[in-house]
Motif scaffolding. Structure first.
Motif, short mmCIF file in Angstrom:
data_model
loop_
_atom_site.label_atom_id
_atom_site.label_comp_id
_atom_site.label_asym_id
_atom_site.label_seq_id
_atom_site.Cartn_x
_atom_site.Cartn_y
_atom_site.Cartn_z
N ALA A 1 13.07 23.23 -9.84
CA ALA A 1 12.05 22.30 -9.34
C ALA A 1 11.26 22.93 -8.19
CB ALA A 1 12.71 21.00 -8.89
N LYS A 2 11.96 23.70 -7.34
CA LYS A 2 11.28 24.32 -6.18
C LYS A 2 10.19 25.28 -6.64
CE LYS A 2 14.80 23.80 -2.66
NZ LYS A 2 15.98 24.34 -2.04
N ALA A 3 10.43 25.90 -7.80
CA ALA A 3 9.43 26.85 -8.31
C ALA A 3 8.17 26.14 -8.78
CB ALA A 3 10.05 27.65 -9.47
N VAL A 4 8.27 24.84 -9.02
CA VAL A 4 7.13 24.09 -9.57
C VAL A 4 6.49 23.17 -8.54
CG1 VAL A 4 6.44 22.46 -11.39
CG2 VAL A 4 8.24 24.12 -11.85
N LEU A 5 7.35 22.48 -7.76
CA LEU A 5 6.85 21.50 -6.78
C LEU A 5 6.64 22.21 -5.45
CD1 LEU A 5 9.28 18.50 -7.46
CD2 LEU A 5 6.87 18.61 -8.08
N LYS A 6 5.40 22.64 -5.23
CA LYS A 6 5.16 23.46 -4.03
C LYS A 6 4.72 22.60 -2.83
CE LYS A 6 5.32 27.65 -6.07
NZ LYS A 6 6.56 28.38 -6.03
N HIS A 7 3.98 21.51 -3.10
CA HIS A 7 3.38 20.77 -1.99
C HIS A 7 3.77 19.29 -2.01
CE1 HIS A 7 0.98 24.31 -1.36
NE2 HIS A 7 0.63 24.27 -2.63
N GLY A 8 3.87 18.73 -0.81
CA GLY A 8 3.99 17.27 -0.66
C GLY A 8 5.37 16.73 -0.98
N VAL A 9 6.36 17.60 -1.15
CA VAL A 9 7.70 17.12 -1.52
C VAL A 9 8.74 17.74 -0.59
CG1 VAL A 9 9.43 17.18 -3.34
CG2 VAL A 9 7.06 16.81 -3.94
N ASN B 1 0.84 -1.21 0.00
CA ASN B 1 0.00 0.00 0.00
C ASN B 1 0.87 1.25 0.00
OD1 ASN B 1 -2.57 -1.39 0.27
ND2 ASN B 1 -1.73 -2.02 2.26
N LEU B 2 0.53 2.20 -0.84
CA LEU B 2 1.40 3.37 -0.97
C LEU B 2 1.18 4.49 0.06
CD1 LEU B 2 1.90 3.78 -4.83
CD2 LEU B 2 3.30 2.62 -3.15
N PRO B 3 -0.06 4.76 0.49
CA PRO B 3 -0.24 5.91 1.40
C PRO B 3 0.71 5.84 2.61
CG PRO B 3 -2.37 5.14 0.66
CD PRO B 3 -1.35 4.15 0.14
N ASP B 4 1.35 7.01 2.86
CA ASP B 4 2.28 7.19 3.98
C ASP B 4 3.63 6.49 3.84
OD1 ASP B 4 0.64 8.96 5.28
OD2 ASP B 4 -0.48 7.35 6.27
N LYS B 5 3.84 5.79 2.73
CA LYS B 5 5.19 5.27 2.49
C LYS B 5 6.07 6.45 2.07
CE LYS B 5 4.49 0.91 3.28
NZ LYS B 5 3.46 0.20 2.59
N VAL B 6 7.38 6.29 2.23
CA VAL B 6 8.30 7.37 1.87
C VAL B 6 9.14 6.93 0.66
CG1 VAL B 6 10.18 8.85 2.69
CG2 VAL B 6 8.41 8.09 4.29
N GLY C 1 -0.11 12.01 -5.54
CA GLY C 1 -1.55 11.72 -5.71
C GLY C 1 -1.98 10.49 -4.91
N GLN C 2 -1.04 9.60 -4.64
CA GLN C 2 -1.37 8.39 -3.87
C GLN C 2 -0.93 8.54 -2.41
OE1 GLN C 2 -1.95 4.78 -5.32
NE2 GLN C 2 -0.89 4.97 -7.28
N LYS C 3 -0.75 9.80 -1.99
CA LYS C 3 -0.42 10.14 -0.60
C LYS C 3 0.92 9.56 -0.11
CE LYS C 3 -5.03 11.19 1.03
NZ LYS C 3 -5.65 11.21 -0.27
N VAL C 4 1.83 9.41 -1.05
CA VAL C 4 3.19 8.98 -0.69
C VAL C 4 3.96 10.22 -0.24
CG1 VAL C 4 5.36 8.07 -1.64
CG2 VAL C 4 3.17 7.09 -2.34
N LYS C 5 4.84 10.05 0.76
CA LYS C 5 5.71 11.17 1.16
C LYS C 5 6.93 11.11 0.26
CE LYS C 5 4.08 11.41 5.84
NZ LYS C 5 3.91 10.44 6.92
N THR D 1 18.19 11.97 1.09
CA THR D 1 17.00 11.47 0.38
C THR D 1 16.71 10.03 0.80
OG1 THR D 1 17.80 12.80 -1.46
CG2 THR D 1 15.92 11.39 -1.91
N ALA D 2 17.78 9.27 0.99
CA ALA D 2 17.62 7.84 1.34
C ALA D 2 17.13 7.65 2.78
CB ALA D 2 18.95 7.12 1.14
N ARG D 3 17.48 8.61 3.66
CA ARG D 3 17.17 8.44 5.09
C ARG D 3 15.67 8.19 5.32
NH1 ARG D 3 20.53 10.39 8.98
NH2 ARG D 3 21.38 11.87 7.48
N GLN D 4 15.38 7.07 5.96
CA GLN D 4 14.00 6.70 6.32
C GLN D 4 13.08 6.52 5.10
OE1 GLN D 4 12.69 5.75 9.41
NE2 GLN D 4 14.89 5.68 9.76
#
Ligand code: NAD
Ligand code: UGA
Length: 431
Positions: A356-364, A306-311, A340-344, A373-376
């Motif tokens: 990328a920061k100018a485009v990816l505003k939320h959830g990243v 299941n993807l939700p809340d996975k990192v 969209g699948q609530k993955v972190k 990036t690999a941590r946890q």
């Protein structure tokens, strides 16, 4: 020669700087005042290896300058290259409003003979439209020629590609235009193909579409390899050594991106449609490319359930290495499907983070390097084959991750080595 480049983006800037380096006097024009201000201060608006030094050198030698003043630039030049963007319209055709606008401005500005050259990638018949537009607004009846000179450079190796092209294509309708362009390009010592304007316009689209087709072909083969347990890297090597096929553009992966292949492919399909031909082959090329990105999500689900809340950590954001260009980068399709699948989602790229920061505003979450990036993370996805991802400390990466799962979207690692290190590793077409 005195040259203007109208449009100082990835193509205009590199082309202008290279022409200057060959000894010409070049003015790079753009209507983006902030870009011109940056260039005048030797701040690069794009990341392209070697460009900053090339520009600095040619500005110092007074061969290269920058301006927003198209009129003055046209008057000081004999050859005017149109290198503005030709983005896709909603229906997939190329939007030529900027090309038209510049053609009109050139006509209103010119006071002596000009050779106006299409450098932008444009559909067939654009040459005729440019000529018609210039004629309409050319109130002083000044002589001019229109030519097509498509550009084949790649981002990330743009200077090298421009200076050492496999061929130079010149589409002309007069011997004067042919002579001027042949003389301009002679120092490059590359084969020069002289055609009519329409053929030159087609050469550009056919070349990009053919290369895209090669990539989709090997990606389709990679799907079969996945299903039957063969290795697409070996298959590509075995095919590519046949000189008739060639080794290049046979790297299976998460699909082609960038500002050109996706747009030029649909533009060619539309161009064919207008001419009454259904280019079904290229429609399939585009479909295979879309499927390739969805494949990554499927592979992650197969490993994480299941993807939700996975990192999930994504390494690489630019559409290919050695550029900060994120236009149509496959990483973004993958990130938006995951969000969209609530993955972190955690991301890192060596140079494309500001864009990328100018485009990816939320959830990243933006990370400082591959290790953060690999941590946890439950899974790492390689989306761009930057060199620095090829030699990571994998013992450390494995220690840092919550689950040691790697989806290698660019096949940069050896599957056996990764499995020996204890990773649940999947490449593309080489399980
Ligand atoms: P880009 O968006 O990086 O640059 C285009 C520039 O034109 C922008 O700086 C924009 O401000 C400027 N511009 C737009 N309208 C203008 C106007 N009216 N007056 C002055 N400047 C104007 O685009 P790019 O990637 O350099 O691509 C340009 C063209 O070259 C496209 O047709 C593209 O398909 C083609 N091409 C691109 C590449 C590549 O690697 N990027 C390679 C070959 C061909
Ligand atoms: C491409 C062409 O290669 C240039 O000749 C052309 O001038 C340019 O488009 C253009 O018209 O703008 P570019 O988009 O800069 O250049 O980069 P490429 O190296 O061609 O890569 C395009 C995409 O294909 C990238 O996403 C890359 O990752 C992907 N690719 C490339 C593969 O997936 N497999 C390969 O084997 C090669």
């Amino acid at each position: 020669m005195n040259i203007s480049l109208i449009g100082s983006g990835y193509v205009g800037l590199v082309t202008g700087a290279c022409f200057a380096d060959l000894g010409n006097k070049v003015i790079c024009v753009d209507n983006n005042a902030a870009k011109i201000k940056d260039l005048k201060a030797n701040r690069m608006p794009i990341y392209e290896p070697g460009l900053s030094d090339l520009i600095k050198r040619n500005v110092k030698e007074s061969r290269l300058s920058f301006t927003t003043n198209l009129k003055e630039s046209v008057n000081r030049s004999d050859i005017i290259f149109i290198a503005v963007n030709t983005p896709p319209k909603e229906n997939g055709e190329a939007d030529l409003v900027y090309v038209e606008k510049v053609s009109k401005e050139i006509a209103l500005s010119m006071r002596s003979y000009k050779l106006v050259v299409e450098k932008s990638t444009v559909p067939v018949n654009t040459g005729e439209w440019v000529e018609r537009t210039i004629k309409t607004f050319n109130k002083h009846n000044i002589k001019f020629d229109v030519a097509s000179n498509p550009e084949f450079l790649r981002e990330g190796s743009a200077i090298e590609d421009f200076m050492n092209p496999d061929r130079i294509v010149i589409g002309v309708s007069s011997s004067k235009a042919r002579d001027i362009l042949t003389k301009l390009y002679r120092p490059l010592k590359a084969p020069i193909i002289v055609t009519d304007i329409k053929s030159a316009e087609i050469i550009k689209h056919a070349s990009n579409s053919f290369l895209a087709m090669k990539i989709s072909f090997i990606n389709a083969v990679s799907d079969i390899c996945d299903r039957i347990g063969a290795d697409v890297v070996e298959v590509a090597k075995g095919m590519g050594l046949d000189k008739r096929i060639g080794e290049k553009f046979l790297a299976a992966g998460i699909g082609f991106g960038g500002s050109c292949f996706p747009k030029d492919l649909t533009a060619f399909i539309k161009m064919a449609e207008r001419a009454g031909y259904d280019f079904a082959l290229l429609k399939e090329v585009a479909k295979i490319n879309r499927d390739q990105k969805a494949l990554v999500i499927k592979r992650i689900e197969e490993r994480l359930w299941n993807l939700p809340d996975k990192v999930v950590g994504v390494l690489g954001l630019s559409f290919k290495p050695n550029t900060d260009d994120i236009r149509n980068a496959p990483a973004f399709d993958i990130i938006s499907a995951l969000v969209g699948q609530k993955v972190k989602v955690k991301v890192y790229d060596p140079v494309a983070m500001p864009k990328a920061k100018a485009v990816l505003k939320h959830g990243v979450k933006f990370c400082k390097d591959a290790y953060e990036t690999a941590r946890q993370s439950d899974c790492l996805v390689i989306a761009t084959e930057w060199n620095e991802f090829k030699e990571l400390d994998f013992k450390k990466i494995k220690r840092l991750m919550r689950q040691a799962v790697i989806i290698d979207g660019r096949n940069i690692y050896n599957p056996d080595d990764m499995k020996k290190l204890g990773f649940n590793y999947t490449g593309i077409g080489r399980r």
